[in-house]
Design a protein around this motif. Structure first.
Motif, PDB file in Angstrom:
ATOM      1  N   MET A  81      77.012  16.587  -7.847  1.00 17.92           N
ATOM      2  CA  MET A  81      76.531  16.624  -9.489  1.00 17.92           C
ATOM      3  C   MET A  81      77.714  16.673 -10.107  1.00 17.92           C
ATOM      4  O   MET A  81      78.067  15.985 -11.107  1.00 17.92           O
ATOM      5  CB  MET A  81      75.439  17.652  -9.313  1.00 17.92           C
ATOM      6  CG  MET A  81      74.805  17.723 -10.905  1.00 17.92           C
ATOM      7  SD  MET A  81      73.926  16.127 -10.911  1.00 17.92           S
ATOM      8  CE  MET A  81      73.990  15.548 -12.495  1.00 17.92           C
ATOM      9  N   ILE A 128      70.559  20.425 -15.152  1.00 16.32           N
ATOM     10  CA  ILE A 128      69.446  19.533 -14.867  1.00 16.32           C
ATOM     11  C   ILE A 128      69.354  18.912 -13.400  1.00 16.32           C
ATOM     12  O   ILE A 128      68.491  19.141 -12.669  1.00 16.32           O
ATOM     13  CB  ILE A 128      69.222  18.562 -15.799  1.00 16.32           C
ATOM     14  CG1 ILE A 128      68.969  19.154 -17.242  1.00 16.32           C
ATOM     15  CG2 ILE A 128      68.138  17.397 -15.367  1.00 16.32           C
ATOM     16  CD1 ILE A 128      67.458  19.808 -17.224  1.00 16.32           C
ATOM     17  N   GLY A 129      70.576  18.378 -13.034  1.00 21.44           N
ATOM     18  CA  GLY A 129      70.883  17.772 -11.821  1.00 21.44           C
ATOM     19  C   GLY A 129      70.575  18.575 -10.871  1.00 21.44           C
ATOM     20  O   GLY A 129      69.834  18.360  -9.800  1.00 21.44           O
ATOM     21  N   VAL A 160      66.839  20.809 -11.449  1.00 24.35           N
ATOM     22  CA  VAL A 160      65.447  19.948 -11.456  1.00 24.35           C
ATOM     23  C   VAL A 160      65.544  19.108 -10.141  1.00 24.35           C
ATOM     24  O   VAL A 160      64.492  18.893  -9.520  1.00 24.35           O
ATOM     25  CB  VAL A 160      65.056  19.259 -12.826  1.00 24.35           C
ATOM     26  CG1 VAL A 160      63.866  18.582 -12.767  1.00 24.35           C
ATOM     27  CG2 VAL A 160      65.234  20.444 -13.686  1.00 24.35           C
ATOM     28  N   PHE A 161      66.465  18.347 -10.272  1.00 25.27           N
ATOM     29  CA  PHE A 161      66.546  17.170  -9.181  1.00 25.27           C
ATOM     30  C   PHE A 161      67.174  17.632  -7.701  1.00 25.27           C
ATOM     31  O   PHE A 161      67.057  16.789  -6.742  1.00 25.27           O
ATOM     32  CB  PHE A 161      67.318  16.026  -9.550  1.00 25.27           C
ATOM     33  CG  PHE A 161      66.590  15.301 -10.700  1.00 25.27           C
ATOM     34  CD1 PHE A 161      65.812  14.338 -10.375  1.00 25.27           C
ATOM     35  CD2 PHE A 161      66.707  15.563 -12.161  1.00 25.27           C
ATOM     36  CE1 PHE A 161      65.032  13.707 -11.339  1.00 25.27           C
ATOM     37  CE2 PHE A 161      66.178  14.818 -13.057  1.00 25.27           C
ATOM     38  CZ  PHE A 161      65.210  13.955 -12.898  1.00 25.27           C
ATOM     39  N   ARG A 162      67.588  18.865  -7.952  1.00 27.31           N
ATOM     40  CA  ARG A 162      68.368  19.442  -6.602  1.00 27.31           C
ATOM     41  C   ARG A 162      69.345  18.515  -5.895  1.00 27.31           C
ATOM     42  O   ARG A 162      69.360  18.233  -4.762  1.00 27.31           O
ATOM     43  CB  ARG A 162      66.849  19.307  -5.517  1.00 27.31           C
ATOM     44  CG  ARG A 162      65.885  20.347  -5.860  1.00 27.31           C
ATOM     45  CD  ARG A 162      66.529  21.720  -5.785  1.00 27.31           C
ATOM     46  NE  ARG A 162      65.417  22.475  -6.474  1.00 27.31           N
ATOM     47  CZ  ARG A 162      64.265  22.640  -6.077  1.00 27.31           C
ATOM     48  NH1 ARG A 162      63.674  22.588  -5.030  1.00 27.31           N
ATOM     49  NH2 ARG A 162      63.221  23.247  -6.888  1.00 27.31           N
ATOM     50  N   VAL A 163      70.183  18.096  -6.721  1.00 25.38           N
ATOM     51  CA  VAL A 163      71.311  17.234  -6.186  1.00 25.38           C
ATOM     52  C   VAL A 163      72.113  18.238  -5.824  1.00 25.38           C
ATOM     53  O   VAL A 163      72.424  19.516  -6.306  1.00 25.38           O
ATOM     54  CB  VAL A 163      71.850  16.392  -7.219  1.00 25.38           C
ATOM     55  CG1 VAL A 163      73.222  15.637  -6.819  1.00 25.38           C
ATOM     56  CG2 VAL A 163      70.922  15.403  -7.781  1.00 25.38           C
ATOM     57  N   THR A 195      73.754  18.770 -18.074  1.00 19.95           N
ATOM     58  CA  THR A 195      73.503  17.876 -17.309  1.00 19.95           C
ATOM     59  C   THR A 195      73.819  18.494 -15.839  1.00 19.95           C
ATOM     60  O   THR A 195      72.647  18.081 -15.099  1.00 19.95           O
ATOM     61  CB  THR A 195      74.475  16.664 -17.312  1.00 19.95           C
ATOM     62  OG1 THR A 195      74.874  16.246 -18.638  1.00 19.95           O
ATOM     63  CG2 THR A 195      74.094  15.410 -16.573  1.00 19.95           C
TER      64      THR A 195
END
Lengths: 328, 324
Positions: A135, A123-124, A127-130, A120
């Protein structure tokens, strides 16, 4: 002519020492470590013996493992605050699952949440650039919640610790802690990854200049995903070891080690902005923090004063160390 | 109007979310009334101040990990000074503790500027130091508080010209929060210092080259954060009546609300209103889940998930808008 050739030789001694230290940043750390041990020996003569060293190493290893995960993540300019929760989950689950299952299976079950949380996080962040701070904070909140719910279902069953983990965590053979059996290969592997593999170079590259790395064709999210999963698995393994050492599974097992793990990596010379540092420094950093804790315990100060000193020394060491390695 | 919407889209969205949550609360629990709202605001108070402190620092491009420890220290200081003292003495204690918070915050900033160690490491170290100092002041929860301070956040204040039914929905605690935040934030936002804080947050080098005193601005940003944290500490003592030397869950909550409130973690963007609404959203959500008789442990999972999903969504939107 002669003047030109002798000039470098004539550099003042202080400057040369500084130069030497900035070329070998591990040296000042080792000096500090030895100084701390000396102070300890002076304050309480006779304390430093083979037994004490073995015990210190034993307690430094879990911190060093956690700080290892932290170092890897920090090389890319990130931070992983979920390591404490991951380690706690692994430790708590293995202690409660061993009641019904064989030790091997219990350990495998205990590492599942580590994989999920690492995935998780990856991915955060990838991919999502948190922001990694947010995160990993979020996933650790979620993890704690799940752990509390889980605790209610197993509270009546009691806990049991696999013999292997207790042996690994607490045992000392021929003066060496058994935990070294786990730690030495892990440390060698981490240092090998950092120095000799493409993956390691990518970590430094991303920490140095993320944009340039992506423009150079690196699949950023794949590297980050692998990194955060590695970090979580490392934290999970540390949780297994730690529960064998402490032998008291609780919901805040490894939580107090999270901030020291960041401190150990920073003291060891890994930049929190990424791109610089390595695991060897972190190991010495973890040893320094462990010796420091012993030192402050021996001084028999109130808990409050101990924390103040701990914070002050961490800050002082980091500041001084940055001065040494950055002043070129 | 559309420009206002576009510029404050995030805040507007949050406000709508807050209203939706209120409606949901009324549907779940039709008896949810002014009294319950008052206690919600009282519970929010320390969180709101922690969030305000974090917001100022984050806008300036830093992060303050010591905010919860600062609140614990100021809270125990206030509680131990007021224990057994006269009511009037509190008039001296409150400004003293606020000044202490301001000074300690400035020390945070000073350490960052002087040592050139990253913010996150310095405030991590001061977290330990402040925690230790709190334990030295009081080693167990205790102390006391003046009655008038306690009463400052209980009940409502009658305002002439507003019917009682509406007035009941404006608890004293909400007024106190609003007044204190406005007193600090509005002049700050309008001043040169406020502009400098946004400037060093968005690009420190550019700010430096255009003549912004970067070091001084950073120190002031941390000092103001310390002031807000001291307010949070006092409000903690106001609502519990004692001081506890153990830092509460305010650090995580403050970072979460700051991000949820639309303040970019890199700095330079956002305002104070968003994070404050966000903290109400998070607390009200917790109330709703409790009213629904959901296991409080599950509540932690839901909160964490919402935080992660919202942040992912926000990051996704900025990514889309940047590429288009």
């Amino acid at each position: 002519m002669t003047l030109a050739t002798t000039t470098p030789e004539a550099a003042p001694l202080g400057r040369r020492i500084k130069r030497f230290m900035s070329d070998y940043p591990i040296v000042p750390l080792l000096v500090l470590l030895i100084l701390l041990v000396l102070v300890l020996q002076i304050l309480s003569p006779g304390i430093v013996n083979q037994r004490w060293i073995a015990n210190t190493v034993k307690f430094a290893i879990p911190l060093a493992l956690l700080a290892g995960a932290q170092t890897m993540v920090m090389l890319t300019g990130g931070i992983d605050l979920s390591v404490g929760t991951v380690a706690t989950m692994a430790g708590f689950i293995v202690a409660t699952q061993t009641v019904d299952h064989p030790a091997g299976l219990a350990m495998a079950i205990a590492l599942v949440p580590a994989l999920i949380i690492g995935f998780t996080n990856g991915i955060g962040v990838g991919v999502f650039r948190v922001h990694p701070l947010i995160m990993t904070l979020g996933t650790s909140l979620i993890g704690v919640g799940f752990l509390q719910v889980y605790q209610r279902t197993v509270i009546s069953a009691g806990t049991k610790y696999p013999d292997f983990l207790v042996w690994l965590g607490t045992g000392i053979t021929w003066g060496f802690p058994n935990a070294l059996v786990l730690f030495v290969p892990v440390a060698v592997l981490l240092i090998f990854i950092q120095r000799r593999t493409g993956f390691g170079r990518l970590l430094y590259a991303i920490g140095d200049n993320e944009r340039a790395t992506r423009l150079a064709g690196v699949k950023y999210w794949q590297v980050i995903l692998a990194l955060y999963m590695l970090s979580s698995v490392l934290a999970g393994i540390m949780g297994l070891l730690y529960v064998g050492l402490i032998k008291a599974a609780s919901l805040s097992l490894a939580e107090p080690l999270v901030l020291p793990s960041v401190a150990a990596a920073v003291i060891g010379g890994t930049s929190i902005f990424g791109g610089r540092g390595g695991y060897t420094g972190t190991i010495v950093g973890a040893l320094i923090l462990t010796v420091l804790t012993t030192l402050l315990t021996i001084l028999q100060m109130p808990e409050g004063a101990r924390r103040i000193l701990f914070g002050a020394i961490v800050l002082l060491v980091t500041a001084a160390y940055l001065r040494i390695i950055e002043d070129r | 109007m559309t420009r206002l919407l576009r510029n404050n889209g995030w805040v507007v969205g949050l406000s709508i979310l807050l209203v939706v949550l209120f409606v949901a609360t009324r549907i779940i629990q039709p008896q949810y009334g002014a009294g319950d709202f008052g206690s919600l605001v009282r519970a929010v108070l320390p969180y709101a101040f922690a969030v305000a402190a974090q917001t100022v620092v984050v806008i300036a491009g830093g992060i303050d990990l010591s905010v919860a420890a600062m609140m614990a220290l100021t809270s125990v200081t206030a509680a131990s000074m007021m224990a057994g003292a006269s009511e009037e003495y509190a008039l001296f204690v409150v400004p003293f503790v606020l000044a202490m918070g301001f000074t300690l915050g400035a020390v945070n900033g000073l350490l960052i500027v002087v040592t050139r160690v990253p913010d996150i490491v310095v405030t991590l170290a001061t977290l330990f130091i402040l925690q230790g100092a709190a334990l030295l002041v009081l080693d167990a929860p205790g102390g006391g508080i003046a009655e008038w301070l306690k009463n400052l956040i209980v009940g409502t204040v009658p305002i002439s010209g507003i019917p009682d039914t509406i007035d009941a929905w404006i608890p004293k605690a909400l007024l106190l929060l609003g007044v204190l935040l406005c007193i600090v934030w509005i002049p700050l936002r309008r001043s040169r210092l406020g502009l400098s804080i946004y400037a060093i947050g968005s690009n420190q080098l550019a700010a430096f080259r255009s003549g912004v005193p970067v070091a001084r601005t950073k120190i002031m940003a941390y000092a103001i954060a310390g002031l807000f944290a001291a307010m949070g500490g006092i409000s903690l003592t106001m609502s519990t009546g004692i001081g506890a030397p153990i830092p509460g869950p305010y650090l995580l909550a403050s970072v979460a609300a700051v991000v949820l409130g639309g303040v970019a973690l890199g700095g330079g963007k956002g305002g104070l209103l968003g994070p404050i609404i966000a903290v109400f959203v998070l607390r009200l959500l917790r109330t709703d889940l409790t009213l629904l008789a959901i296991d409080p442990n599950v509540t932690a999972i839901v909160e964490g998930t919402i935080m992660v999903v919202v942040v992912m969504f926000g990051a996704f939107i900025t990514m889309r808008s940047r590429s288009s």
